[in-house]
Design a protein around this motif. Structure first.
Motif, short mmCIF file in Angstrom:
data_model
loop_
_atom_site.label_atom_id
_atom_site.label_comp_id
_atom_site.label_asym_id
_atom_site.label_seq_id
_atom_site.Cartn_x
_atom_site.Cartn_y
_atom_site.Cartn_z
N SER A 41 0.83 -1.21 0.00
CA SER A 41 0.00 0.00 0.00
C SER A 41 0.87 1.26 0.00
N MET A 42 2.00 1.21 0.69
CA MET A 42 2.89 2.36 0.74
C MET A 42 3.56 2.57 -0.62
N LEU A 44 2.30 1.69 -3.51
CA LEU A 44 1.26 2.18 -4.42
C LEU A 44 0.99 3.67 -4.21
N ASN A 45 1.31 4.16 -3.01
CA ASN A 45 1.16 5.60 -2.71
C ASN A 45 2.46 6.36 -2.93
N SER A 46 3.46 5.68 -3.52
CA SER A 46 4.76 6.30 -3.83
C SER A 46 5.46 6.84 -2.60
N ASP A 47 5.36 6.13 -1.49
CA ASP A 47 6.03 6.51 -0.26
C ASP A 47 7.54 6.47 -0.47
N VAL A 84 4.68 1.56 -9.57
CA VAL A 84 3.23 1.44 -9.45
C VAL A 84 2.67 0.68 -10.66
#
Length: 89
Positions: A41-42, A44-47, A84
């Motif tokens: 999830s991180m 996918l959020n480009s963390d 991503v």
């Protein structure tokens, strides 16, 4: 249907590593082993912290944490977009 397993990025601001200049990066699609310790999830959020963990595992030449910290933001965003894409296609 074939899926791309790698992508090449031309850096807007090449990285310097001693005498070497890195102007292009090849990113390969991460396998499960490359994703160990990463939160999908991180990513996918480009963390940024997650990218710093993953990119050395999937780049050629292999980037270091220092290389990534010196990277132009636009280049980091390009890498994040490819990651991503690999995870969502």
């Amino acid at each position: 249907m074939t899926q791309d397993t790698s992508a090449t990025i031309t850096l807007k601001k090449p990285l310097k590593r001693g005498e070497q200049e890195i102007a292009k990066l090849k990113l390969r699609k991460p396998d499960t082993g490359s994703l160990r310790g990463c939160r999908l999830s991180m990513l996918l959020n480009s963390d940024v912290d997650s990218l710093v963990m993953l990119l050395p595992r999937i780049t050629e030449p292999a980037l270091t944490e220092h290389d990534i910290s010196q990277m132009d933001v636009k280049d980091l965003v390009s890498c994040a977009s490819e990651v991503v894409g690999f995870l969502t296609e």
